[in-house]
Design a protein around this motif. Structure first.
Motif, short mmCIF file in Angstrom:
data_model
loop_
_atom_site.label_atom_id
_atom_site.label_comp_id
_atom_site.label_asym_id
_atom_site.label_seq_id
_atom_site.Cartn_x
_atom_site.Cartn_y
_atom_site.Cartn_z
N SER A 336 0.81 -1.22 0.00
CA SER A 336 0.00 0.00 0.00
C SER A 336 0.84 1.27 0.00
O SER A 336 1.98 1.28 0.44
N TRP A 337 0.25 2.36 -0.48
CA TRP A 337 0.77 3.71 -0.20
C TRP A 337 -0.32 4.55 0.48
O TRP A 337 -0.04 5.33 1.37
N ASN A 338 -1.59 4.31 0.06
CA ASN A 338 -2.67 5.17 0.54
C ASN A 338 -3.32 4.58 1.79
O ASN A 338 -4.52 4.43 1.90
N ARG A 339 -2.46 4.19 2.75
CA ARG A 339 -2.96 3.58 3.98
C ARG A 339 -1.98 3.90 5.08
O ARG A 339 -0.77 3.73 4.90
N GLU A 340 -2.50 4.36 6.22
CA GLU A 340 -1.59 4.80 7.29
C GLU A 340 -0.76 3.63 7.81
O GLU A 340 0.45 3.75 7.97
N GLN A 341 -1.44 2.50 8.09
CA GLN A 341 -0.69 1.30 8.48
C GLN A 341 -0.45 0.48 7.22
O GLN A 341 -1.39 0.03 6.58
N LYS A 342 0.82 0.31 6.87
CA LYS A 342 1.13 -0.32 5.58
C LYS A 342 0.57 -1.76 5.52
O LYS A 342 0.47 -2.44 6.53
N PHE A 343 0.25 -2.19 4.29
CA PHE A 343 -0.41 -3.49 4.11
C PHE A 343 0.04 -4.12 2.80
O PHE A 343 0.20 -3.42 1.80
N GLY A 344 0.23 -5.45 2.80
CA GLY A 344 0.61 -6.14 1.57
C GLY A 344 2.09 -6.48 1.56
O GLY A 344 2.60 -7.05 2.52
N ASP A 368 7.41 -4.83 7.79
CA ASP A 368 7.68 -4.75 9.22
C ASP A 368 6.53 -3.96 9.83
O ASP A 368 6.53 -2.73 9.80
N GLU A 369 5.53 -4.68 10.36
CA GLU A 369 4.32 -4.01 10.84
C GLU A 369 4.63 -3.07 12.00
O GLU A 369 4.05 -1.99 12.10
N LYS A 370 5.51 -3.49 12.87
CA LYS A 370 5.83 -2.69 14.05
C LYS A 370 6.43 -1.35 13.65
O LYS A 370 6.04 -0.29 14.14
N ALA A 371 7.38 -1.40 12.72
CA ALA A 371 8.05 -0.17 12.28
C ALA A 371 7.25 0.54 11.19
O ALA A 371 7.61 1.65 10.77
N ASN A 372 6.17 -0.10 10.73
CA ASN A 372 5.37 0.43 9.62
C ASN A 372 6.28 0.76 8.43
O ASN A 372 6.24 1.86 7.87
N ALA A 373 7.13 -0.21 8.10
CA ALA A 373 8.11 -0.01 7.02
C ALA A 373 8.17 -1.29 6.17
O ALA A 373 7.74 -2.35 6.61
N PHE A 374 8.72 -1.15 4.97
CA PHE A 374 8.82 -2.34 4.11
C PHE A 374 10.24 -2.49 3.58
O PHE A 374 11.00 -1.53 3.51
#
Lengths: 412, 199
Positions: A336-344, A368-374
């Motif tokens: 995702s880009w258009n989502r505050e908490q990243k997904f996918g 990395d869900e915790k860091a909200n990074a990919f």
């Protein structure tokens, strides 16, 4: 790299630039867009993630992050080709790879177990659409269509292509029109034409479709309408039906409307899939409202997550993976880009049953869900002759090879 | 049209680019040229300190490194078509382009000597919030990653560039900027340019 091609394209592009100067009403993005960002209550600072146009060193590839079911293994198959997206294979074993903004098409060859990637074409506008048939590489770059005959004998100098742009007569609007194309089991060439907006009243005669053509660009038929942006499709190995991914609209909330996995059932060719009025599994659009928004709409076989960006889809027919994966679809979700908490940012499986599908995780670990990074962005899939599965990672310009060996079996 | 008029029109980059291409043909960035000399060649148009004094030629001092590398690659490969730039960079390696980007990204941006119209600056300030420029270019308009610095950019270049996005004449760009500036009037574009230049 092809200097001839570069010159040809440069000359053509000067002509194009002058044509635009004279006739400037063509736009890459529809002026009719009806997005209401504020109403979405999303963080208005959300924006697309930058895609590096330079090489990621092999020791920086996120291989150690990848997580797969027991018995599966991932390795780096090739790297050093930034913007890695679509993959098709020539009859002599060359993998051709398309990109978006970087404008390149790569040729990746296997030399004694080592892969060599070179820039085959450059200076194109988003050449995401690649197909191969009878020795020829078809390159779709927005509305431009080129056919390079006997390409695998001319990897050092592809020469001038046959220009099929006029024959295919595709819209030159750029937005959501980086093409996905593939030859179907019927020998026809299937072509995506996306909606040139986030959400707008598109012209159904020209946009939001999947079309099929004869390979020379004649005989166009529209086989799906109301499709916002499919960037991947494949045919079910048994039913022969076309399954396609489709991205949901942005700026209507963090949680949806979700992306779609659709099927064009036999006899349902030309069906309407809902854009812009009806999204996901029957969600009326919040900005463009009509009565009975979902009436007559073919709903998806499954929804594939909010803003997940499902791209490539591949039905598995190889002999390497366990039997339970036979005829199961793998889907690469770019994330995702258009989502505050990243997904996918993963690869999932879709087990189909008639016009329905059940999803499950397959390759995870890049988010990395915790860091909200990919750490990477899977875009497309390709099944090799030995049954292994290639996954391209656009963020890192690499291809990973996924193979299987029975757990507990002797390893070399 | 007199030469002077030609040079002041929006055509200027094109004319200049062609001139540069002719002048530099054969004597382009040789593979062995040290970075300082290469940067000097860039400086002939973009200003030796990266701050352009030439109409319609952008300042590149203090631009984000990612943005510079990305644009240089797009120029080199003819995705972004600007005659002159394309020829000049042809054949350079990624590492050469990265070195140039690193050189210019650390230089201090300075305002050009163009006259700021304070009424336009004010009008532009009112447009920046609803158009959400800061969302990508940051509140100080200093840019980040693939998004360029707009603050202290030349007014004439900003106008030129915004119109290119609006009118779909910016080859190789993603469509995000076109989406933002679709239908924006020439007057509002001038206001945005004066405001950004004033930051």
């Amino acid at each position: 790299m092809s200097r001839t091609m570069f010159r040809v394209l440069t000359a053509a592009s000067v002509a194009t630039a002058l044509a635009f100067a004279a006739n400037a009403q063509q736009v890459g993005f529809s002026p009719l867009d009806r997005t209401d960002q504020k109403k979405s209550k999303q963080d208005l600072n959300l924006k697309g993630h930058p895609t590096p146009s330079t090489m990621t060193p092999v020791d920086k590839l996120p291989l150690d992050k990848l997580s797969l079911p027991a018995g599966f293994k991932a390795e780096v198959w090739s790297h050093g080709h930034p913007g890695a997206r679509t993959m098709v294979m020539g009859s002599k074993g060359t993998i051709f790879m398309g990109t978006r903004v970087l404008g390149r098409v790569y040729a990746i060859t296997d030399r004694g177990g080592k892969r060599e990637a070179k820039v085959l074409l450059q200076g194109l506008t988003q050449p995401n659409g690649l197909a191969f048939r009878d020795g020829s590489l078809y390159v779709f770059a927005i509305h431009q269509v080129f056919r390079f005959d006997n390409i695998e004998d001319k990897l050092d100098n592809p020469g001038e292509p046959v220009d099929l742009t006029k024959a295919f007569n595709l819209p030159d609007t750029v937005h959501h029109n980086w093409k996905y194309v593939a030859f179907g089991p019927d020998g026809k060439l299937y072509v995506q034409v996306g909606a040139n907006c986030n959400v707008c009243e598109i012209n159904n005669a020209t946009h939001g479709q999947i079309r099929r053509y004869n390979a020379d660009g004649t005989g166009m038929e529209i086989i799906a309408r109301g499709v916002r942006n499919t960037v991947g499709f494949d045919w079910h190995p048994q039913t022969g039906e076309l399954w396609f991914t489709d991205h949901g609209r942005d700026w209507a909330g963090n949680d949806g409307p979700e992306d779609e996995l659709n099927v064009i059932a036999k006899g349902n060719e030309g069906a309407f899939f809902g854009f812009p009025y009806c999204h996901a599994n029957g969600v009326p659009d919040p900005d463009i409202r009509i009565p009975n928004a979902c009436a007559g709409v073919t709903l998806p076989a499954a929804t594939t997550g909010p803003h997940a960006a499902g791209l490539g889809i591949k039905f598995y027919t190889g002999s390497m993976f366990p039997k339970e994966y036979q005829n199961v679809a793998f889907i690469a979700r770019r994330g995702s880009w258009n989502r505050e908490q990243k997904f996918g940012y993963d690869v999932i499986t879709a087990r189909t049953d008639g016009a329905k599908a059940t999803l499950a995780p397959f390759m995870t670990g890049l988010l990395d869900e915790k860091a909200n990074a990919f750490h990477g962005r899977p875009t497309y899939l390709f099944q090799m002759a030995d049954g292994s599965l290639l996954v391209s990672d656009e963020q890192n310009g690499a291809i990973y090879r996924i193979s299987y060996s029975t757990p507990g079996a002797t390893k070399k | 049209m007199e030469l002077k008029q030609v040079l002041q029109s929006w055509w200027r980059p094109l004319v200049l680019g062609l001139a540069a291409a002719v002048l530099l043909e054969g004597a382009t960035f040789a593979q062995t040229m040290p970075i300082a000399e290469r940067a000097k060649l860039c400086g002939a148009c973009h200003g030796e300190d990266g701050n352009s004094r030439m109409p319609n030629i952008p300042s590149i001092a203090g631009q984000p490194e990612f943005f510079l590398v990305h644009q240089l690659i797009l120029f080199r490969e003819g995705v972004r078509k600007v005659p002159g730039m394309n020829e000049l960079l042809n054949g350079l390696k990624d590492d050469d382009l990265i070195a140039l980007a690193k050189h210019f990204t650390v230089l201090a941006p300075k305002s050009s000597e163009e006259k700021l119209d304070l009424a336009l600056v004010k009008r532009g300030e009112a447009l920046v919030e609803p158009m959400r420029c800061a969302s990508c270019h940051l509140p100080g308009l200093e840019g980040q990653e693939q998004m360029p610095r707009l603050a202290k950019q030349r007014i004439d270049y900003l106008i030129h560039s915004l119109k290119q996005f609006r009118d779909n004449r910016r080859s190789g760009a993603d469509t995000l900027m076109s989406a933002v500036v679709i239908g924006v009037s020439d007057d509002d574009i001038a206001a945005l340019a004066h405001y950004a230049a004033s930051r």
